[in-house]
Design a protein around this motif. Structure first.
Motif, mmCIF file in Angstrom:
data_model
loop_
_atom_site.group_PDB
_atom_site.id
_atom_site.type_symbol
_atom_site.label_atom_id
_atom_site.label_comp_id
_atom_site.label_asym_id
_atom_site.label_seq_id
_atom_site.Cartn_x
_atom_site.Cartn_y
_atom_site.Cartn_z
ATOM 1 N N TYR A 225 0.826 -1.204 0.000
ATOM 2 C CA TYR A 225 0.000 0.000 0.000
ATOM 3 C C TYR A 225 0.865 1.260 0.000
ATOM 4 O O TYR A 225 1.966 1.281 0.554
ATOM 5 C CB TYR A 225 -0.881 0.067 1.252
ATOM 6 N N VAL A 253 -5.713 -2.230 -7.937
ATOM 7 C CA VAL A 253 -5.411 -1.135 -7.015
ATOM 8 C C VAL A 253 -6.632 -0.236 -6.831
ATOM 9 O O VAL A 253 -7.303 0.119 -7.792
ATOM 10 C CB VAL A 253 -4.214 -0.329 -7.544
ATOM 11 N N GLY A 266 -3.946 0.852 -2.931
ATOM 12 C CA GLY A 266 -3.451 -0.501 -3.098
ATOM 13 C C GLY A 266 -4.582 -1.454 -2.779
ATOM 14 O O GLY A 266 -5.740 -1.043 -2.705
ATOM 15 N N ASN A 268 -1.400 -3.952 -4.386
ATOM 16 C CA ASN A 268 -1.052 -4.765 -5.554
ATOM 17 C C ASN A 268 -1.012 -6.229 -5.112
ATOM 18 O O ASN A 268 -1.466 -6.553 -4.008
ATOM 19 C CB ASN A 268 0.292 -4.305 -6.143
#
Length: 402
Positions: A225, A253, A266, A268
């Motif tokens: 994040y 995201v 975020g 990811n």
């Protein structure tokens, strides 16, 4: 001897403990946790979103439990003076090719019984003034909360009712006895008639320690994040999500306001080099070896190579990440982002490369192994706890919860 021992004091283990106390009033129950406190891993490293259930396949356990769990966790917060905000979220299409996917997602939400609304651009601007999008869905039942705080209240209630929690205690072996099982731990041995494995990131290890051979393995994925710096938090009022790629198992995201006012960007999804590795430099050679020698990982990686590489690039390049974010909020720039926390997701994979998407349990002798409890596990924790409690005492054999 305990009647039931639960391994793992995350939010699912603790909610299960509460449900078992309600179902079996006279049972002696213990929760065993290797960390010094409860909710130290997945529960304490998520974005704090109370999910609605819009993403999940209609009729699946995830869809059913998310909707009911959403209502129950809100009620629990109100009963126990836990701060929450049912702020709603928007799912935004920014490109023409996303519009059919957005429509399909809207249809799925309606089929799941959710009260949702399509938003044209002017309506979207009323909710999130800084977002640019072609079309959107508003999901008003989505909220935010601190799930670690909820888990701590679960633990307090469980102990107030007479339950035991043993912290800083790692399980090293589980052995069968004629009338139950013996659990060998770093603090000595204890016995229990029934054991429930809620080990999260280590649930497959615990299954192995109990002599159960499974067709799955946990592969850790780290979610990184960023945060919007304080003076730019006004760019996101609540929750802003992309249209998910149906061929990729992660949401993409998004912007998430937290209860403390921070706005996370975020996560990811990149391969974790350690099951509890929250930093890029965290490496555990044993965990990494298990992943890289597991055929299921390579089969999944080959199927998702293109999207996986995009995730890695976004992890390595702030510039690339910002370009993605500007699809939704053009005003965001690199200087607006500060490094944030990271979480690790326990992704269950079968040997043949199938991502186990729904909740998954196996009964084995006197044990119930919870081998997959993905999002919305925190949202639906009270309902999941009751479901697991109802499974106690059933005959052994694999059971996929559908």
């Amino acid at each position: 001897m305990y009647d039931i021992a639960i391994i793992g004091a995350g939010i699912v283990g603790l909610s299960t403990a509460l449900a078992l106390q309600e179902k079996f009033l006279d049972y002696k129950i213990i929760v065993i946790e290797k960390e010094k406190d409860v909710a130290m891993h997945q529960t304490g490293h998520n974005s704090g979103v109370i999910h609605s259930g819009i993403y999940y396949k209609p009729g699946s356990l995830k869809a059913r439990l998310a909707k009911k769990g959403n209502e129950e966790v809100i009620a629990f917060c109100e009963q126990n003076d836990i701060a929450y905000d049912r702020c709603g979220k928007v799912i935004v299409a920014t490109e023409q090719n996303e519009l059919p996917l957005l429509q399909a997602l809207y249809d799925r939400g309606i089929e799941n019984g959710l009260e949702i609304k399509r938003l044209a651009k002017p309506q979207l601007k009323e909710i999130e003034p800084h977002v640019e999008g072609l079309d959107a869905i508003h999901v008003p039942s989505t909220g935010i909360v601190n799930f670690k705080q909820i888990a701590k209240v679960y633990a307090r209630i469980f102990k107030d009712r007479g339950g035991d929690i043993m912290l800083s205690t790692e399980v090293t072996e589980v052995s069968d006895l004629c009338n139950g099982s013996e659990i060998t731990t770093s603090q000595g041995k204890l016995k229990a008639k029934i054991i429930i494995n809620c080990g999260g990131l280590h649930c497959d290890h615990i299954a192995h320690k109990s002599k159960l051979l499974t067709d799955m393995r946990i592969v850790p994925f780290r979610g990184e994040y960023f945060e919007l710096k304080e003076e730019k938090r006004y760019l996101c009022k609540n929750l802003i999500y992309p249209v998910p790629n149906p061929d990729f198992p992660f949401l993409g995201v998004h912007f998430s306001r937290m209860m403390d006012g921070r706005v996370l960007i975020g996560p990811n999804a990149v391969l974790g080099l350690r099951r509890e590795g929250y930093k890029k430099t965290d490496i555990h050679l044993g965990d990494l070896f298990e992943t890289l020698t597991y055929p299921g990982f390579w089969r999944v990686a080959s199927k998702n190579m293109k999207e996986g590489m995009k995730e890695i690039v976004r992890s390595m390049s702030k510039k690339v990440l910002v370009k993605e974010l500007q699809r939704f909020i053009p005003e965001v720039n690199e200087n607006d982002l500060l490094p944030g926390k990271a979480g690790v997701r326990a992704q269950a994979l079968t040997r043949n490369g199938k991502l186990i998407d729904d909740f998954y349990m196996i009964h084995h002798k006197r044990m119930v192994h919870v081998l997959n409890a993905p999002s919305p596990a925190a949202t639906a924790s009270l309902e999941i706890g009751r479901y697991i409690a109802n499974e106690v005492g059933k005959t052994h054999g694999p059971v996929e919860l559908v």
